[in-house]
Write a protein that holds these residues in place. Structure first.
Motif, PDB file in Angstrom:
ATOM      1  N   VAL A  41       0.834  -1.202   0.000  1.00  0.00           N
ATOM      2  CA  VAL A  41       0.000   0.000   0.000  1.00  0.00           C
ATOM      3  C   VAL A  41       0.866   1.249   0.000  1.00  0.00           C
ATOM      4  O   VAL A  41       0.659   2.176  -0.794  1.00  0.00           O
ATOM      5  CB  VAL A  41      -0.950  -0.005   1.208  1.00  0.00           C
ATOM      6  CG1 VAL A  41      -1.666   1.332   1.343  1.00  0.00           C
ATOM      7  CG2 VAL A  41      -1.963  -1.138   1.086  1.00  0.00           C
ATOM      8  N   VAL A  42       1.848   1.293   0.870  1.00  0.00           N
ATOM      9  CA  VAL A  42       2.728   2.461   0.936  1.00  0.00           C
ATOM     10  C   VAL A  42       3.609   2.541  -0.309  1.00  0.00           C
ATOM     11  O   VAL A  42       3.800   3.630  -0.881  1.00  0.00           O
ATOM     12  CB  VAL A  42       3.576   2.422   2.220  1.00  0.00           C
ATOM     13  CG1 VAL A  42       4.669   3.484   2.191  1.00  0.00           C
ATOM     14  CG2 VAL A  42       2.681   2.616   3.446  1.00  0.00           C
ATOM     15  N   HIS A  59      -0.877   7.819  12.033  1.00  0.00           N
ATOM     16  CA  HIS A  59      -1.577   6.909  11.135  1.00  0.00           C
ATOM     17  C   HIS A  59      -2.896   6.522  11.792  1.00  0.00           C
ATOM     18  O   HIS A  59      -2.919   5.785  12.774  1.00  0.00           O
ATOM     19  CB  HIS A  59      -0.705   5.670  10.868  1.00  0.00           C
ATOM     20  CG  HIS A  59      -1.352   4.668   9.965  1.00  0.00           C
ATOM     21  ND1 HIS A  59      -0.832   3.413   9.754  1.00  0.00           N
ATOM     22  CD2 HIS A  59      -2.484   4.719   9.214  1.00  0.00           C
ATOM     23  CE1 HIS A  59      -1.605   2.745   8.918  1.00  0.00           C
ATOM     24  NE2 HIS A  59      -2.621   3.524   8.583  1.00  0.00           N
ATOM     25  N   ASP A  67       1.499  -0.638   7.441  1.00  0.00           N
ATOM     26  CA  ASP A  67       1.704   0.668   6.803  1.00  0.00           C
ATOM     27  C   ASP A  67       2.400   1.626   7.759  1.00  0.00           C
ATOM     28  O   ASP A  67       3.224   2.445   7.339  1.00  0.00           O
ATOM     29  CB  ASP A  67       0.369   1.265   6.361  1.00  0.00           C
ATOM     30  CG  ASP A  67      -0.293   0.479   5.248  1.00  0.00           C
ATOM     31  OD1 ASP A  67       0.378  -0.339   4.607  1.00  0.00           O
ATOM     32  OD2 ASP A  67      -1.503   0.677   5.026  1.00  0.00           O
ATOM     33  N   TYR A 125      -2.024  10.265   8.062  1.00  0.00           N
ATOM     34  CA  TYR A 125      -2.043   9.227   7.019  1.00  0.00           C
ATOM     35  C   TYR A 125      -3.183   8.264   7.284  1.00  0.00           C
ATOM     36  O   TYR A 125      -3.414   7.847   8.434  1.00  0.00           O
ATOM     37  CB  TYR A 125      -0.714   8.466   7.011  1.00  0.00           C
ATOM     38  CG  TYR A 125      -0.652   7.358   5.966  1.00  0.00           C
ATOM     39  CD1 TYR A 125      -0.153   7.623   4.689  1.00  0.00           C
ATOM     40  CD2 TYR A 125      -1.096   6.071   6.263  1.00  0.00           C
ATOM     41  CE1 TYR A 125      -0.096   6.620   3.738  1.00  0.00           C
ATOM     42  CE2 TYR A 125      -1.033   5.063   5.305  1.00  0.00           C
ATOM     43  CZ  TYR A 125      -0.538   5.343   4.043  1.00  0.00           C
ATOM     44  OH  TYR A 125      -0.489   4.349   3.093  1.00  0.00           O
ATOM     45  N   GLY A 127      -4.817   4.674   5.348  1.00  0.00           N
ATOM     46  CA  GLY A 127      -4.694   3.709   4.273  1.00  0.00           C
ATOM     47  C   GLY A 127      -6.037   3.130   3.859  1.00  0.00           C
ATOM     48  O   GLY A 127      -7.098   3.522   4.351  1.00  0.00           O
TER      49      GLY A 127
END
Length: 274
Positions: A41-42, A59, A67, A125, A127
């Motif tokens: 993902v990153v 996050h 992540d 961040y 995800g």
């Protein structure tokens, strides 16, 4: 009356956490043995994420921390936040095994500002697979804004709300079966499986979820006085939400087998404060 979505969803994610940590899909062994390994993902968004060395980041809805650890490996000082204690237990074990100092905080996202002691960050961040668990996208955007210092940015990659409106049980056509826009009442699912390859099942099977239209997300961020700086739609996702109709590439991204240009599957969004 609002459902007990937090309790139901938390119990479900507590069940999922050890299954995810044990699955090959989350690559715990790769993280432990290769100090340069990053989550898919990153890695997908590296050109858009840019240089984050020295940035203090939080996050949100970090789950089991793959992540989160990836952001730390890129040089950020990262705090992970999640409402599932079982998920955070796995995240802490992974960070310890990777000898990487990461602070993890247990909290519902709407309580993040107080749970983090009023701290502000240079990067928020989030995800994939996070926003569908939240009933109010405006409250989410206000929380993000409160967590950012002036000049800080939000970085979000998410499943596209058009994808989430597709009925995955219809394999003969792409059929709208779920709401595209945010609704007052949740979509209620009863499913003993999870999205990783595993022979195990979850005991707490009921989840409550919401979709949020792309315009609703953007408008919520604008109303929170954030400035949109990027919005890129993708024809791929890092999982297989439409079984039997998708194929993955060597970057672990999944696309429609037949005419992938028909359906947006995910997007990357960035916004800045002040």
């Amino acid at each position: 009356m609002m459902s007990d979505y937090r309790g139901l969803n938390q119990a479900n994610w507590n069940d999922r956490a050890p299954l995810h940590a044990d699955s090959l899909d989350y690559h715990f062994d790769d993280f432990r043995t290769d100090p340069s390994f990053l989550s898919h993902v990153v890695r997908f968004d590296l050109p858009r994420l840019g240089d984050i060395r020295g940035v203090d980041a939080v996050h949100l809805q970090c789950h089991i921390g793959t992540d989160t650890l990836s952001l730390a490996r890129l040089g950020a000082t990262v705090t992970g936040l999640d409402f599932s204690p079982a998920s955070l237990a796995e995240a802490r074990k992974l960070a310890d095994a990777a000898a990487t100092p990461i602070e993890y905080v247990e909290s519902d996202i709407y309580d993040a500002v107080s749970a983090l002691g009023g701290r502000r960050f240079g990067l928020v961040y989030t995800g994939v697979g996070a926003l569908c668990w939240l009933p109010d996208i405006r409250r989410w955007a206000a929380t993000v804004a409160a967590l950012l210092r002036p000049g800080g940015r939000l970085f979000l990659r998410e499943y596209h709300p058009v994808l989430w409106s597709i009925d995955e049980t219809r394999t003969d056509a792409l059929t709208i079966g779920y709401p595209y826009f945010e609704t007052a009442e949740p979509m209620v699912f009863n499913d003993e499986t999870t999205y990783v390859e595993t022979d195990s099942t979850v005991a707490n099977t009921i989840t409550h979820e919401w979709n949020h239209g792309l315009g609703e997300i953007v408008e919520a961020l604008l109303q929170a006085d954030l400035t949109l700086t990027q919005l890129v739609e993708h024809d791929s996702v890092p999982s297989n939400p439409l079984p039997g109709r998708m194929v993955h590439d060597d970057q672990w991204e999944w696309r429609l087998i037949d005419h992938p240009e028909r359906l947006p599957l995910s997007y990357t969004l960035q916004a800045r404060k002040g």
